[in-house]
Design a protein around this motif. Structure first.
Motif, PDB file in Angstrom:
ATOM      1  N   ARG A 248      41.407 -15.023 -12.310  1.00  0.00           N
ATOM      2  CA  ARG A 248      40.810 -15.596 -13.503  1.00  0.00           C
ATOM      3  C   ARG A 248      39.304 -15.792 -13.330  1.00  0.00           C
ATOM      4  NH1 ARG A 248      45.377 -20.328 -14.614  1.00  0.00           N
ATOM      5  NH2 ARG A 248      47.147 -18.907 -14.999  1.00  0.00           N
TER       6      ARG A 248
ATOM      7  N   VAL B 263      47.718 -17.461  -8.472  1.00  0.00           N
ATOM      8  CA  VAL B 263      46.442 -17.442  -9.184  1.00  0.00           C
ATOM      9  C   VAL B 263      45.291 -17.575  -8.197  1.00  0.00           C
ATOM     10  CG1 VAL B 263      44.938 -18.657 -10.827  1.00  0.00           C
ATOM     11  CG2 VAL B 263      47.380 -18.413 -11.325  1.00  0.00           C
TER      12      VAL B 263
ATOM     13  N   ASP C 292      41.371 -18.435  -8.712  1.00  0.00           N
ATOM     14  CA  ASP C 292      40.340 -18.743  -9.700  1.00  0.00           C
ATOM     15  C   ASP C 292      39.058 -18.014  -9.327  1.00  0.00           C
ATOM     16  OD1 ASP C 292      38.390 -20.568  -8.255  1.00  0.00           O
ATOM     17  OD2 ASP C 292      40.217 -21.728  -7.989  1.00  0.00           O
TER      18      ASP C 292
ATOM     19  N   ARG D 183      48.840  -6.111 -10.824  1.00  0.00           N
ATOM     20  CA  ARG D 183      50.123  -5.757 -10.226  1.00  0.00           C
ATOM     21  C   ARG D 183      49.926  -4.604  -9.245  1.00  0.00           C
ATOM     22  NH1 ARG D 183      51.639  -7.392 -15.472  1.00  0.00           N
ATOM     23  NH2 ARG D 183      53.405  -8.855 -15.512  1.00  0.00           N
TER      24      ARG D 183
ATOM     25  N   LEU E  47      38.641  -7.727 -10.962  1.00  0.00           N
ATOM     26  CA  LEU E  47      39.576  -6.932 -11.767  1.00  0.00           C
ATOM     27  C   LEU E  47      39.161  -5.460 -11.782  1.00  0.00           C
ATOM     28  CD1 LEU E  47      39.999  -9.419 -14.765  1.00  0.00           C
ATOM     29  CD2 LEU E  47      41.657  -8.979 -12.931  1.00  0.00           C
TER      30      LEU E  47
ATOM     31  N   VAL F 266      46.282  -3.431 -14.109  1.00  0.00           N
ATOM     32  CA  VAL F 266      45.523  -4.606 -14.533  1.00  0.00           C
ATOM     33  C   VAL F 266      45.769  -4.816 -16.020  1.00  0.00           C
ATOM     34  CG1 VAL F 266      43.248  -5.675 -14.724  1.00  0.00           C
ATOM     35  CG2 VAL F 266      43.774  -4.194 -12.767  1.00  0.00           C
ATOM     36  N   ASP F 267      46.318  -5.950 -16.366  1.00  0.00           N
ATOM     37  CA  ASP F 267      46.604  -6.316 -17.748  1.00  0.00           C
ATOM     38  C   ASP F 267      46.014  -7.698 -17.993  1.00  0.00           C
ATOM     39  OD1 ASP F 267      47.542  -6.696 -20.281  1.00  0.00           O
ATOM     40  OD2 ASP F 267      49.645  -6.960 -19.707  1.00  0.00           O
TER      41      ASP F 267
ATOM     42  N   ASN G 243      44.064 -10.687 -17.064  1.00  0.00           N
ATOM     43  CA  ASN G 243      43.693 -11.219 -15.749  1.00  0.00           C
ATOM     44  C   ASN G 243      44.717 -10.892 -14.672  1.00  0.00           C
ATOM     45  OD1 ASN G 243      41.323 -12.521 -16.644  1.00  0.00           O
ATOM     46  ND2 ASN G 243      42.506 -14.275 -17.385  1.00  0.00           N
ATOM     47  N   ARG G 244      45.839 -10.293 -15.075  1.00  0.00           N
ATOM     48  CA  ARG G 244      46.933 -10.121 -14.124  1.00  0.00           C
ATOM     49  C   ARG G 244      46.869  -8.753 -13.452  1.00  0.00           C
ATOM     50  NH1 ARG G 244      52.835 -12.500 -15.309  1.00  0.00           N
ATOM     51  NH2 ARG G 244      51.384 -14.082 -16.122  1.00  0.00           N
TER      52      ARG G 244
ATOM     53  N   GLU H 289      47.241 -13.349 -10.807  1.00  0.00           N
ATOM     54  CA  GLU H 289      46.139 -13.466 -11.755  1.00  0.00           C
ATOM     55  C   GLU H 289      44.827 -13.769 -11.031  1.00  0.00           C
ATOM     56  OE1 GLU H 289      46.743 -15.962 -15.109  1.00  0.00           O
ATOM     57  OE2 GLU H 289      48.394 -14.725 -15.884  1.00  0.00           O
TER      58      GLU H 289
END
Length: 513
Positions: free
Chosen positions: A66, A239, A241, A88, A72, A82-83, A85-86, A64
């Motif tokens: 965030r 994560v 940030d 892959r 992103l 991208v889904d 904030n995640r 993620e």
């Protein structure tokens, strides 16, 4: 600040003694290259299994990002899933995106003789980072102040065993949170000429740091040379940030280095087993390196980690443990396979004072990092209490061990001169070699000489008050600050840096959080 540590010492008897000793405080150090082999712990099959597990994490779980829509967007444009904030990655995709990062790079200094190289067979030692407290035998444990920060910058500059000035060597809590990055960057530029790190705790602080580097090195230098670094902490597990990912992009776009450093303590920010921690760390680093290269192809990065074990009964951090040390060997191998410079932790300890407990853990942790082939070793001096405290005494005790490690990685000299045939002819059977010409020619450099005062014979030691290592180190750091001489700086550059700081500080009110 009251007390001895709060005073910057210059001149006096201790300084004269240090100068007479002929030690090389402040003298430019050559770029350090390893002459001994690295220790490879894992075979290719095991490394491939860790990499495959990292790919599984990146595909099935994801990372993620965030609070950073631009990151992103970059990942989406690169073909990642991208889904929200995640993000892959398909297997191998993150590794492919990271492929443009350089295998090694040069980091410039205000003094060209102090430039460093990260990667390959090069080794760089850096002091501790991030401690909110400092301690010494005179005044005890207390919140760090700017004066302490400046003292540690000066001590790092004065030692030939540290090649990097560090970043937030300790947190100067007497300066507002939103402005202290200016004072820290200025201290690195004014009181040292060694490479250094800038601010990362807000995008404007990252930009300020790079702008100050432009002032010091020339407006074009940060675009074509690496002159400043960022330490990017991943908010593990899995994560980034927005503060960290934005700082990473800001430094990368300016052509500056980022050290991407997940901090995973098995059982807390990752599974308890080291294989899982290795794979998770590798996945988190790959995502960060990929972002740096999407921001700017060829941006220099370092494969970092700050991982250790925990006491699973109490939750306390543990350092220098067999599991953590074994992981350091594996991390270094994974970084070399990725083809970027590698960072490992240094003289780490959970001890509250610079005693035998502290030095046992620190020595074990440092030795593992050195033998693993780390290019960049953080926390090489001063670390106590799991990083909560920088100790003046431990700083110089650690420096002494750094000198030993640097001597060790130079390897063993096996030359005609080292075989000393003339010394045998001169001394002959049954005779001591103390007066031989070969001994006299090499006695100053043949063996590493400790920079801490010699305690002497037992009777002499007792007569002198039986000073232990901490008390001897206390005298040593004071002598180093007494002997410290600030490096030269162009008056126009210094004025420009001060003007920039004053203007930026005046633009916003103080914030203490």
């Amino acid at each position: 600040m009251a007390g001895s540590a709060g005073k910057t010492r210059r001149g006096g008897r201790a300084a004269r003694v240090a100068r007479r000793s002929g030690r090389s405080e402040g003298a430019p150090s050559a770029i350090v290259r390893r002459a001994i082999p690295v220790y490879d712990l894992l075979d290719d099959g095991a490394l491939e299994a860790i990499e495959a597990q990292a790919d599984w994490i990146l595909k099935e779980i994801g990372i993620e990002f965030r609070g950073d829509d631009e990151a992103l967007a970059l990942f989406r444009e690169a073909g990642c899933g991208v889904d929200g904030n995640r993000v892959r990655f398909d297997p191998g995709h993150a590794t492919a995106l990271a492929a443009t990062a350089p295998a090694r790079f040069r980091m410039e200094s205000r003094d060209p003789a102090r430039a460093i190289v990260l990667g390959g067979d090069h080794a760089v030692f850096m002091p501790g980072y991030g401690s909110p407290f400092v301690t010494d035998l005179d005044d005890g444990r207390r919140y760090a102040a700017l004066e302490d920060f400046e003292n540690f910058v000066k001590l790092a500059y004065a030692s030939p065993h540290l090649h990097h000035s560090g970043g937030t060597v300790c947190e100067p809590v007497d300066v507002p949170v939103n402005k202290r990055h200016l004072d820290m960057v200025y201290a690195h530029l004014r009181w040292s000429t060694k490479p250094f790190m800038g601010g990362v705790t807000a995008p404007d602080r990252a930009r300020d740091s790079i702008e100050m580097a432009r002032i010091a090195f020339g407006a074009d230098r940060p675009e074509d040379r690496c002159v400043i670094q960022a330490n990017i902490n991943v908010n593990s597990p899995l994560v980034y940030d927005g503060v960290m990912s934005q700082a990473l992009r800001i430094y990368a776009r300016a052509g500056q280095s980022a050290v991407i450093s997940p901090a995973i303590f098995g059982g807390a920010m990752g599974p308890v087993t080291q294989a899982a921690v290795l794979a998770q760390t590798h996945a988190e680093i790959l995502a960060g390196v990929a972002l740096s290269q999407l921001a700017r192809r060829g941006a220099p990065v370092v494969y970092g980690n700050f991982n250790t074990t925990m006491n699973l009964k109490t939750g306390a951090l543990t350092f220098g443990t067999p599991e953590a040390n074994l992981s350091n060997f594996a991390f270094a191998q994974l970084g070399r396979r990725l083809g970027v410079p590698v960072r490992c932790g240094g003289q780490l300890t959970a001890a509250n004072t610079a005693d035998g407990h502290a030095m046992q853990e620190s020595t074990a942790s440092m030795l593992a990092g050195v033998l693993a082939g780390s290019n960049f070793i953080y926390h090489a001096a001063g670390w106590l209490e799991g990083g909560l405290t920088m100790s003046y005494e431990k700083f110089v005790m650690d420096l002494d061990h750094c000198g030993m490690m640097l001597r060790m990685i130079q390897g063993l000299d096996v030359t005609d001169e080292a075989f000393a045939r003339d010394a045998y002819r001169e001394a002959g059977p049954g005779q001591a070699f103390f007066g031989a010409r070969h001994t006299l020619a090499h006695f100053e450099t043949a063996n590493y000489v400790s920079e801490l005062p010699d305690p002497g014979a037992y009777e002499t030691w007792m007569e002198n008050g039986a000073p232990d290592a901490q008390r001897r180190a206390n005298a040593r750091w004071k002598a180093m600050l007494d002997a410290y001489e600030p490096p030269a700086i162009d008056p126009g550059v210094d004025e420009a840096l001060r003007d920039f700081m004053a203007r930026r500080k005046a633009e916003t009110p103080d914030r203490w959080y």
